[in-house]
Structure formats: C-alpha cells, structure tokens
Write a protein that holds these residues in place. Structure first.
Motif, short mmCIF file in Angstrom:
data_model
loop_
_atom_site.label_atom_id
_atom_site.label_comp_id
_atom_site.label_asym_id
_atom_site.label_seq_id
_atom_site.Cartn_x
_atom_site.Cartn_y
_atom_site.Cartn_z
N GLN A 1 42.05 34.94 45.13
CA GLN A 1 41.17 35.80 44.33
C GLN A 1 41.97 36.54 43.25
OE1 GLN A 1 37.93 35.56 44.67
NE2 GLN A 1 38.36 34.11 46.32
N LEU A 2 43.09 37.08 43.67
CA LEU A 2 43.90 37.86 42.73
C LEU A 2 44.37 37.02 41.54
CD1 LEU A 2 46.03 39.86 45.33
CD2 LEU A 2 44.52 40.87 43.60
N LEU A 3 44.65 35.75 41.82
CA LEU A 3 45.22 34.90 40.76
C LEU A 3 44.14 34.24 39.91
CD1 LEU A 3 48.04 33.17 42.85
CD2 LEU A 3 48.40 34.82 41.00
N ASP A 4 42.91 34.19 40.41
CA ASP A 4 41.83 33.50 39.69
C ASP A 4 42.33 32.13 39.21
OD1 ASP A 4 39.54 32.82 38.25
OD2 ASP A 4 40.21 33.90 36.46
N LEU A 5 42.57 31.27 40.17
CA LEU A 5 43.26 30.01 39.85
C LEU A 5 42.41 28.98 39.12
CD1 LEU A 5 45.21 29.65 43.22
CD2 LEU A 5 46.23 29.98 40.96
N GLU A 6 41.11 29.11 39.21
CA GLU A 6 40.22 28.04 38.71
C GLU A 6 40.48 27.68 37.24
OE1 GLU A 6 36.05 28.91 39.17
OE2 GLU A 6 35.51 27.08 38.10
N LEU A 7 40.45 26.41 36.96
CA LEU A 7 40.64 25.91 35.59
C LEU A 7 39.27 25.62 35.00
CD1 LEU A 7 43.66 23.60 36.35
CD2 LEU A 7 43.70 25.83 35.20
N ARG A 8 38.99 26.22 33.85
CA ARG A 8 37.64 26.14 33.29
C ARG A 8 37.62 25.42 31.94
NH1 ARG A 8 38.39 31.47 35.04
NH2 ARG A 8 37.51 31.78 37.10
N GLY A 9 36.45 25.28 31.40
CA GLY A 9 36.30 24.62 30.10
C GLY A 9 36.78 25.46 28.94
N GLU A 10 36.50 26.74 29.02
CA GLU A 10 36.87 27.66 27.94
C GLU A 10 38.33 28.12 28.06
OE1 GLU A 10 35.10 29.21 25.44
OE2 GLU A 10 33.32 27.96 25.84
N GLY A 11 38.99 28.26 26.95
CA GLY A 11 40.33 28.83 26.95
C GLY A 11 40.29 30.35 27.02
N GLU A 12 41.44 30.96 27.15
CA GLU A 12 41.52 32.41 27.30
C GLU A 12 42.35 33.03 26.18
OE1 GLU A 12 42.99 33.25 31.21
OE2 GLU A 12 41.10 32.66 32.15
N SER A 13 42.19 34.33 26.04
CA SER A 13 42.91 35.05 24.97
C SER A 13 44.39 35.19 25.33
CB SER A 13 42.31 36.44 24.80
OG SER A 13 42.68 37.25 25.91
N GLN A 14 45.16 35.45 24.30
CA GLN A 14 46.59 35.64 24.50
C GLN A 14 46.85 36.79 25.49
OE1 GLN A 14 48.65 33.92 21.95
NE2 GLN A 14 50.49 35.14 21.76
N GLN A 15 46.05 37.83 25.40
CA GLN A 15 46.23 38.97 26.28
C GLN A 15 46.01 38.57 27.73
OE1 GLN A 15 47.75 41.38 24.92
NE2 GLN A 15 48.00 42.06 27.03
N GLN A 16 44.96 37.79 27.95
CA GLN A 16 44.68 37.32 29.31
C GLN A 16 45.82 36.44 29.83
OE1 GLN A 16 40.70 35.82 28.17
NE2 GLN A 16 40.02 36.53 30.19
N ILE A 17 46.34 35.60 28.96
CA ILE A 17 47.43 34.70 29.37
C ILE A 17 48.66 35.50 29.78
CG2 ILE A 17 49.05 32.96 28.49
CD1 ILE A 17 46.27 31.87 29.21
N LEU A 18 48.95 36.54 29.02
CA LEU A 18 50.12 37.36 29.37
C LEU A 18 49.92 38.07 30.70
CD1 LEU A 18 51.03 38.83 25.86
CD2 LEU A 18 52.17 36.98 27.11
N GLU A 19 48.69 38.50 30.95
CA GLU A 19 48.41 39.11 32.26
C GLU A 19 48.60 38.10 33.38
OE1 GLU A 19 44.58 41.06 31.85
OE2 GLU A 19 45.42 42.25 30.20
N ARG A 20 48.20 36.88 33.11
CA ARG A 20 48.38 35.82 34.12
C ARG A 20 49.87 35.59 34.40
NH1 ARG A 20 44.01 34.21 35.77
NH2 ARG A 20 42.09 34.24 34.55
N CYS A 21 50.66 35.61 33.34
CA CYS A 21 52.12 35.43 33.54
C CYS A 21 52.67 36.54 34.42
CB CYS A 21 52.85 35.43 32.20
SG CYS A 21 52.43 33.99 31.18
N ARG A 22 52.24 37.76 34.15
CA ARG A 22 52.69 38.89 34.97
C ARG A 22 52.28 38.73 36.42
NH1 ARG A 22 54.94 43.21 32.43
NH2 ARG A 22 54.51 43.31 30.18
N ALA A 23 51.04 38.28 36.63
CA ALA A 23 50.54 38.14 38.00
C ALA A 23 51.30 37.05 38.75
CB ALA A 23 49.04 37.83 37.98
N VAL A 24 51.54 35.94 38.06
CA VAL A 24 52.28 34.83 38.70
C VAL A 24 53.64 35.34 39.17
CG1 VAL A 24 53.55 32.70 38.16
CG2 VAL A 24 51.12 32.91 37.55
#
Lengths: 493, 493
Positions: free
Chosen positions: B54-77
């Motif tokens: 849940q914390l990682l929200d791993l699902e891969l979707r059709g829509e891409g994400e913003s740069q800000q979201q991507i950076l948050e994902r890097c931090r979470a990983v």
C-alpha cells in the motif's frame, strides 16, 4: 589488532566520498547525458587496441591515486566508450537513454542489494512481483509466475530447463542419462542462445531441430510438424518448441497460433522468445504480430531492448501456477531460506533461480513505467514502427539502396549499392562485390565517429545492413542522416 | 506516419531529463550515501508485505506521473529498502559502500553497453582483460583466461561445464547421453550452487558426491580419495573436484595443496570456489589460507563480497591457454561476431560466454583499485580479519555468548545464550530452546531497525548467528554495539 578508526575509502572522510560522487555525477551528466545524446558529437572515438591501452593506462598498481587522477580516469573511460544513447547508434537491439530508467538504475546501484529474500529486499521482492504481473497481463495471463534473469539467453535456458523438468522431474536428481533422448524445435532464424543453451544444459546442440522459415523469416508450422515426426521416428522425445517474436536479424514474428496448435496436438511446451518483440504487446496497433502468445507456456521478454530500460532487464514469464520454478530450481539452502523466519517465507524468491545473489532488475522498468504510463510506452513503440516505415519509404526513393525485404518490425535490412555496382545486378561477381561494401562502410563510419549500424550475411544473402529503430529520441532527421551518410561514405566505391 | 519531433521521455525537453537526474542524485546522496551509512539511522524500516504494498503504490497504470510524484517514489523506494551499506548490516557476505566502486557503477549504468564486442565496448573489453590478468596474477598464474559472470553460482557452473567439455568435447554437440555417468566432488560445506548447477547442467544432483569435512568445516582429502574410489566402483567417471576457499557459513578454507595432490593423481579438474575467500589473496598476512590455489584449473572469485565492489562482480579465472572458454561456449553468431571486421576479432569476447548481452562488471573494481591501490585493498582485508578477531576476544569476555568455533576468517559464528538458559547446558531441552533464540532476536532487531545479522542451523548445531565482518567502514565500536544490542534484545529471554 584492529584500529579503532574506520578504514574508509577516502581516508575516513565521508564528505570526500560525497564530493567524489558529486564530481563523477557531474561528469556523467556532461559527457553522457548531454554530449552523449547530442547529434553534433561523435558516437564513438575509435582507437586501435594498443593505442587505447596506452591512453587508458589500465594497469592496476599497489599505490592508490589522487582524486584528481580518478576523475580524469572517469572522463577518459567515458570519452573512449561508445555512446549507445547517441541518436546515431543503430548498432544493437538496444539504444537510447531514458532518464527515469537511468534514475532507477542509479538508485539500484546505490542500494546494492540482492533480490533473494524479503528480508534484505522487501521493496524489490514486491515490486518484481508487480512488474511481472503487469507483463503477464500484457501476454494475456491473469495468473502465473516469473523472474528477471541476467539476459534473454539465460531466460531461454530457464524455459528449456523448466520444460524438461516438468516432463521428467527425475532429471533434477538423476540427470539426463536417466531420460530418453530429447528433442526441441526452433526455426533456423532463432537466436543463437537456443543452441548455446542446449549445450550448456547438457542436451547437446544435436537435440535442437531446426525448422524451416519462409522468405520473411517466419517458422513454417508444416515443417515443424514434419520435424516432430522425424525426431520421433529417430527415437527422440519432443518436449519443447521455441518460437520467436522478433527475430534478431530480420525482425520476423513466428505464427504463434499455428505453432500453438502443433504444440497442443503433440503435448509440447511452447516457449516464445520475445526478447526483442515482446514490447510490441504494449501497442494496440501492432500487438497482433504476437497473436497466440497467450497460449505459450513461457515467454522471454527484454524491456532493455525496445523500451530502453537499460542493461539488463530480461523477464522470463510463466503460465504455470504450480510453483514449478521453485520446485525445479530450489535447493532450500538453510543459511538463506530459513523456514523459521517471522514473515511469510514464500516471499523469499531466491530459490526460484539457479543463481544465488541476483541483481535488482525491476526498479528501472517500474520507475520508467510510472513516469511514462503504459500509454507513453505505447507511443514509444508506435513511434519506432512509424519511423521504420518512414525510413523504408525514403530508402525506396533513393537509387543506391535496396531492401532485403519489406520489414514488419523495426529492423530495416538493406544493401547500400555503391555507384560502381548500380545497374550491374546481373553480373557474375555482383553479390560477392556487394557483400564487401558493408564492412568498408562500417570501418569508415566508425573511424569518423558519425554513426554505428550493424551488418551481417544472412542465409543466401551477402552482407547487408540491419538498421534498428529503437531509441525513443530518434526523429525523421536521423533517418535522413543515415541515408545521406551512407551515400557520403560510399560515393567513391 | 512518424512525427518529425522526437518522442523524448520528458516531453522533448533534455533539460528536464538532466534536472530529474540531478534531483534523483541528490536524493541518493542524502538518503543512501549520508543517512544510509550513518549509525544513528535505522538499517531497515520493517513493514509487513501488505502494508508495504500500500505504501509503495506499486501498480503500473496507463497514465504517467508528474516529476514531483516520481521523486517521491524514489524517496519511498529508498526509505523502505534495507541499507546494505549501513555499519550495522551484517546479514550477508556483502556490505558497505565504496564511493569509487559506486562511481564506477554509475558510469557503467549511464554508458549502458554490452561487453560482447570491441566494437561497442572498446574500453571495457581491454579493461576486463587487465582486471582478470591482475586477479590471475594474485592466484599465481602468469597466463590464462577468464570472464566476469552474473554471480558466483554461474561462475561455478561455467567451471563444471568447461571441465566436462575438456574431457568430452563431444558433449557440446551430442549431449550427456553420449557420455558415461559423471561424478564431481565437493565437501558437504560447499555452496548450494554446486548442486543447483549440476541439476541445471543436466548432470543431476546425484552426480555430486559429498565429501566429509572436519570439525572446522574443511574438506578431508582422505575422504575425497575414498569418494573417488567409491564413484569409480559404481561405474561413474570422476571429472571435477570443487574445493571451497571461504565456506558460506563457517568461513572455512579447504586444504588446497592436499586436494590438488588428489586431483593430480586422478587427473581431475580442480575448481576452487573462492567467491567469498578469494579476496584474501590480496593480503600478504592471510593469503596462506589459499596455499595451493595456483594448482587449480579454475577459480571463482567475487570481489563484490569482501572488497565491496558492488553487486555483481564475479570473476571466473582459468589457467587454460587453449581458448577453452570460446571453444566450449562459442557459436559464431554471424550477426554479432562477423569475421570480416576491420579489427582483430579475437577482441570480441562475447562468444566466451553462454549469455549474449553481458553487463560490464569490470569498471567498478578497476576504478576502486586505481583509487585504493592494491595496498589499500590489502589493508581492507587485514582490517576485516583484525576486527573479527577483536569481536571474538570481546565475545569471550561476556557471559551470554558462546562461539561455535574459533574462526579463521571473518565469519564469526556464535550463540547468544539468554539469561534463562545460562548454566543449563546439560539440560535435555537446552539445544532445542537455544535454537529458538536467534529467530526471536532477529525479529526484534529487524522490527527495531537497529541491526541485521543472519542465523542458521548447521549440521548438528541449532540456529546460531553468523556475523560477517566485511564493510570497510566498520570499527570496534560497531563490534561492541553488536554484542550490547544482542544483550539488550535478549535480556528477557
């Protein structure tokens, strides 16, 4: 006796470590991300091996070097390396630089863990599962199994090993001597890893029966039937067919539905080597090329090729839900896969593989997918097809180019016919002379550093160029450049 | 039709790509290089799998994400990943962060090439050759061959495959059915990859004959002799002995001279699995542990373990000078290994391996070696030995600790005996109760995030801790912490 001070690499100075990494990262951005992707820079800086050895000063000595020297070494390594992310690098089935994938790779390297247990790779165990689930869904499976392997060749070997284990579980313990002679089938256009794998797995290359391909490079299902009968008549037991989705040279897609019918009739494991073509599954427009792939038992798919995820990202996907991977490869090492852990040890996926330590290969693809979305990746695939089509049409307009065949994928195979050979197709030494053109042009482009494109002989055809349109940064201008540059390089031939 | 604009990952904006990479690199420096190596931060952030998903929200979707979201994902990983470079990560045979090696890995990832031809990897073809030459020199060979493999398990498989090919070259084409039953020998303390490899290579696990080890975990040469006679009496053909330099659990070194004598007498290939212990060759003080290694035919050595080069860096070294690697594995793929290239095609090393694409694994080690010098790496090895010795002496002073045996390497195996079990060694359920201690303490330390150390049962011994001293940043204070923390975690048991 041990010192009480840490023995850090940079004399116990963590700030110096950070400073080094900052400096190296700056060099990477300048030299690779910026210059390495710029069409106005060279794609390679050719040096003869002896000269390059001198320039690099490769020798490893007793004394360490200063930070300044190390930074110069980093620059030199990059300077003399081929820029595979350059828009004029057409030499392999991979190219281009996806910044999100590279970001994922840098994080992977910094975290430096192994994919074998939830204990030390919690994020990546779950992430690999999700990425594989997504790839399986694109194949058409709602359940199954899988694992990332160190390259498509090893993915293919895994498939062969799983197929023989499924049929003869005894094999794991007793070996091939306990089994009847086995036969596997693939087309003569298959990747060379099928034969390499058969040798490595102890089956021997003779166990690989080569099925005929048609003039487009596609396996002929009727010949597959014939080869199966022939093998059986010779006393061998057929157990696997390896079909190819996207052959290495011609980019051909085997007719999977018809091959699956044959496999079904004979009870054979169907493996699809979609290392190159698998990414086409992302495209609603083109995925029909892989129709029938959902009937496969296993699929090898390398997102490091057409999706530019970075070397290596190679998935082996399985339809199996009976834990075949773990049963086939598992050895229950007690120091790693303890059964009395405090979490669900089914999450320790390391026993699915024949390696022990296993690199994390999922993050680069996951991060790129999150950033692009499936839609962005689909556009990337469609764009590659469209640019390949553009190249074909432009090539047809020019006198000095001849297609080997109309491509159905992004491999565009063609001859450059130099001025002295034009209109002489009937002459007896035409083919022989034409075959000598590509190596000469290759040498010239590499020495000049203007572009890189592969060539090879194939079947009855002498050397021709294989253009691969994979880099997502390519434009029509790069296609035009390719044609113009070949004309420039070959005008005196 | 293709657009004339490039389809770049970041909307055609190369500046955005650079900005992303800069941001991600900043996160890596903060979270991994700085916090990840700080004793005042947690080594892991334990979450149950469902919560982590849940914390990682791993699902891969059709829509891409913003740069800000991507950076948050890097931090979470990074946040939820285990910090293998942390000074309290003692869980595996690898740990620590060498900044030069990491710099080499970042450059490797950015250049993203494959090690198979001089054409596309000129620097790395020459560099691999030099690094392997240096490693061979430390083994004691002035000539030979070798290759970097995706991990020690595959290096070991390579050795087995080469040995059988050398004896029965027919095997490559005709497979194992054409051969007599084969037998290979290793000690019961060997790494599990020997059995996995035998299964994968079609030999079957039964072909692996387990030789007894003494109480220190070292192979008993007399029993090797016995096992060879036994196998022969059963009609099998002995062809290989795999000795281990640095066993996985106990860190034992097999007596190579005596084993080499046996191999010589029987004409057997001697492989040394020095994946863990090979780096001891750098130390003038301790390299006697591998005396006799120069008599081996092949050696597997993983500098990603004790030298902290980063996963993966696994060399297979060969004494052979007859091009055995290429003869055994080669398949002369015409699209890759063209013979009409304009340079010496002996530089195309790709046909030495069973993979096709192969990652560059030499740069990280080369750059680290250039920076540290052989002398710096030697100090690193010596320091690890000295700290392990310090730990042993400290441990002996404390009531609640019991050594499994005096270590000869940097694996320190011991039990923590909790207060309730002290002085009760004679009681009938002592061993059973002691074996339950390590899993409980492991759970506690992981949930707390204070440290990570592996445990396992072994032979007749119930669960004990295996402390691995490998991280070059370790100090005596970290050893003291280990003992204190176990006492804290186990005081109520």
């Amino acid at each position: 006796m041990a010192d009480s001070k840490p023995l850090l690499s940079l004399d116990g100075d963590p700030m110096a470590a950070e400073a080094l990494l900052q400096d190296v990262f700056g060099i990477v951005v300048d030299e690779v991300v910026r210059k390495g992707t710029s069409a106005s820079e060279k794609v390679c800086e050719w040096k003869e091996p002896e000269e390059l050895k001198q320039l690099l000063d490769l020798e490893l000595r007793g004394e360490g070097e200063s930070q300044q020297q190390i930074l110069e070494r980093c620059r030199a390594v990059i300077h003399y390396s081929v820029k595979t992310c350059h828009p004029r690098f057409f030499n392999q089935l991979f190219s281009g630089l996806d910044p999100h994938a590279l970001a994922g790779r840098i994080i992977t390297e910094s975290l430096n863990t192994s994919q074998y247990t939830y204990e030390i790779a919690p994020v990546f165990v779950l992430m690999e599962e999700e990425v594989l689930r997504k790839l399986r869904a694109l194949v058409g499976w709602s359940s199954g199994d899988g694992v990332f392997c160190p390259g498509g060749s090893i993915s293919n070997m895994y498939a062969v090993n799983l197929a023989r284990y499924q049929r003869y579980p005894d094999c794991k313990q007793r070996g091939l001597r306990a089994l009847p002679p086995l036969a596997l089938f693939t087309s003569k256009e298959c990747h060379y890893s099928i034969k390499k794998g058969a040798a490595f797995l102890g089956l021997g290359t003779d166990s690989v029966r080569m099925v005929k391909a048609d003039e487009r490079g596609k396996m002929i299902p009727e010949d597959l039937e014939r080869q199966i009968s022939l093998a059986e008549a010779e006393g061998a037991v057929p157990f696997l067919v390896s079909a190819t989705s996207g052959t290495t040279v011609l980019g051909a897609f085997d007719p999977l539905e018809a091959i699956a019918d044959v496999c079904q009739r004979h009870g054979l494991w169907l493996h699809v080597d979609a290392a190159w073509g698998g990414s086409v599954l992302l495209s609603q427009t083109h995925r029909h090329l892989l129709n029938g792939i959902q009937r496969a038992d296993s699929v090898a798919w390398n997102p490091h090729k057409l999706l530019s995820a970075g070397l290596q990202c190679s998935a082996l996907l399985l339809r199996d839900t009976s834990n075949l991977l773990k049963r086939c490869h598992g050895s229950q090492a007690s120091y790693l896969f303890q059964q009395d852990k405090f979490y669900d040890v089914a999450l320790d996926t390391g026993d699915k593989v024949v390696q022990c330590g296993r690199r994390v290969d999922c993050l680069k693809l996951w991060l790129m997918w999150k950033a692009q979305g499936g839609q962005g990746l689909e556009r990337r695939v469609d764009q590659a097809f469209a640019l390949a089509r553009y190249l074909v049409e432009e090539l047809k307009k020019r006198e000095g180019f001849e297609l080997v065949m109309e491509p159905e994928f992004v491999n565009v195979c063609f001859w450059f016919v130099p001025p002295s050979l034009r209109g002489k197709k009937g002459s007896p030494d035409y083919s022989e002379r034409l075959a000598k053109v590509a190596p000469v042009l290759k040498e010239r482009m590499v020495r000049k550093g203007s572009m890189m494109i592969g060539y090879q002989p194939h079947g009855s055809c002498g050397n021709f160029f294989r253009m691969v349109v994979a880099n997502p940064a390519l434009t029509r201008a790069d296609m035009d450049f390719l044609l113009n540059e070949l004309e420039r390089l070959g005008q005196d031939l």
